[in-house]
Motif scaffolding. Structure first.
Motif, PDB file in Angstrom:
ATOM      1  N   PHE A  65      38.472  41.832  37.315  1.00 48.54           N
ATOM      2  CA  PHE A  65      38.022  40.569  37.899  1.00 48.54           C
ATOM      3  C   PHE A  65      38.782  39.393  37.289  1.00 48.54           C
ATOM      4  O   PHE A  65      39.289  38.521  38.002  1.00 48.54           O
ATOM      5  N   LEU A  66      38.871  39.358  35.953  1.00 45.28           N
ATOM      6  CA  LEU A  66      39.589  38.262  35.288  1.00 45.28           C
ATOM      7  C   LEU A  66      41.064  38.245  35.660  1.00 45.28           C
ATOM      8  O   LEU A  66      41.632  37.177  35.923  1.00 45.28           O
ATOM      9  N   ASP A  67      41.682  39.422  35.698  1.00 42.87           N
ATOM     10  CA  ASP A  67      43.112  39.509  36.026  1.00 42.87           C
ATOM     11  C   ASP A  67      43.406  39.004  37.434  1.00 42.87           C
ATOM     12  O   ASP A  67      44.442  38.387  37.671  1.00 42.87           O
ATOM     13  N   LYS A  68      42.504  39.254  38.367  1.00 47.97           N
ATOM     14  CA  LYS A  68      42.736  38.876  39.764  1.00 47.97           C
ATOM     15  C   LYS A  68      42.269  37.461  40.098  1.00 47.97           C
ATOM     16  O   LYS A  68      42.490  36.985  41.211  1.00 47.97           O
ATOM     17  N   ASN A  69      41.620  36.803  39.144  1.00 49.79           N
ATOM     18  CA  ASN A  69      41.135  35.429  39.358  1.00 49.79           C
ATOM     19  C   ASN A  69      41.494  34.557  38.152  1.00 49.79           C
ATOM     20  O   ASN A  69      40.618  33.950  37.536  1.00 49.79           O
ATOM     21  N   PRO A  70      42.785  34.481  37.818  1.00 51.22           N
ATOM     22  CA  PRO A  70      43.181  33.720  36.623  1.00 51.22           C
ATOM     23  C   PRO A  70      42.839  32.232  36.770  1.00 51.22           C
ATOM     24  O   PRO A  70      42.994  31.649  37.836  1.00 51.22           O
ATOM     25  N   GLY A  71      42.330  31.661  35.694  1.00 50.34           N
ATOM     26  CA  GLY A  71      42.029  30.237  35.696  1.00 50.34           C
ATOM     27  C   GLY A  71      40.776  29.849  36.460  1.00 50.34           C
ATOM     28  O   GLY A  71      40.495  28.663  36.624  1.00 50.34           O
ATOM     29  N   ALA A  72      40.013  30.824  36.939  1.00 46.24           N
ATOM     30  CA  ALA A  72      38.812  30.518  37.714  1.00 46.24           C
ATOM     31  C   ALA A  72      37.766  29.848  36.827  1.00 46.24           C
ATOM     32  O   ALA A  72      37.571  30.225  35.683  1.00 46.24           O
ATOM     33  N   LYS A  73      37.099  28.842  37.369  1.00 46.46           N
ATOM     34  CA  LYS A  73      35.976  28.212  36.673  1.00 46.46           C
ATOM     35  C   LYS A  73      34.753  29.094  36.924  1.00 46.46           C
ATOM     36  O   LYS A  73      34.321  29.256  38.057  1.00 46.46           O
ATOM     37  N   ILE A  74      34.216  29.675  35.845  1.00 43.70           N
ATOM     38  CA  ILE A  74      33.116  30.630  35.968  1.00 43.70           C
ATOM     39  C   ILE A  74      31.891  30.097  35.237  1.00 43.70           C
ATOM     40  O   ILE A  74      31.950  29.781  34.048  1.00 43.70           O
ATOM     41  N   TYR A  75      30.787  30.005  35.968  1.00 44.24           N
ATOM     42  CA  TYR A  75      29.496  29.702  35.366  1.00 44.24           C
ATOM     43  C   TYR A  75      28.754  31.018  35.208  1.00 44.24           C
ATOM     44  O   TYR A  75      28.757  31.851  36.112  1.00 44.24           O
ATOM     45  N   MET A  76      28.115  31.206  34.068  1.00 44.05           N
ATOM     46  CA  MET A  76      27.393  32.433  33.778  1.00 44.05           C
ATOM     47  C   MET A  76      25.894  32.152  33.858  1.00 44.05           C
ATOM     48  O   MET A  76      25.353  31.397  33.036  1.00 44.05           O
TER      49      MET A  76
END
Length: 168
Positions: free
Chosen positions: A68-79
């Protein structure tokens, strides 16, 4: 066009995922599923909960969190987590942000949360309630993000169908 993104980390209950899929389809949000899943995507429980909306759903699957991280680099993620310090209404959601929710039995692992402390959000609850239902939690936070983005590209009003000529 920017889309809000709902991320489910290792979801376990097919009916929850079906309901979340239906919500994502109705809001034109993208659903991201991080494996392993606790079910098969063709299970009847998903189809019942998602009804005929599943075919309209923009869904992406990942083999694990790193994928997931590799395919969405730089994504703003709220947990979204009960361990968050920020109330979900106190952050500003970008039109293309990612909002991650953990598996029903244990949430998002703390080793992941530790890297996103500032972006951990929570839904307030009374007393010692452990958590809300996953599908309900997604709907609550997603609609706040949509509201903050002026319900972009969404139908904002409806009308009666049988009483169009009715005047009060």
């Amino acid at each position: 066009m920017a889309k809000l993104n709902i991320v489910l980390f290792e979801p376990e209950i097919p009916s929850n995922t079906g309901n979340i899929g239906r919500t994502c389809a109705a809001t034109d949000s993208r659903l991201h599923l991080i494996e392993p899943l606790g079910f098969k995507l063709n299970e009847k429980a998903i189809q019942r909960a998602g009804m005929d909306y599943w075919k309209e759903l923009d869904v992406v699957r990942y083999i694990n969190y790193q994928d997931f991280l590799d395919k969405n680099p730089g994504a703003k993620i709220y947990m979204a987590t009960t361990k968050g310090k920020n109330v979900y209404t106190d952050v500003s959601y970008e039109p293309d942000c990612y909002i991650m929710f953990g598996k029903e039995s244990g949430g998002i692992p703390e080793e992941i949360l530790a890297h996103h402390r500032a972006d951990c959000i929570r839904i307030p609850m009374a007393g010692e309630s452990r958590s809300l239902n996953l599908a309900n939690s997604v709907a609550i936070v997603l609609y706040e993000a949509l509201r903050q983005n002026a319900f972009s590209h969404m139908k904002l009003e409806g009308s009666l169908t049988k009483f169009d000529d009715y005047i009060e």
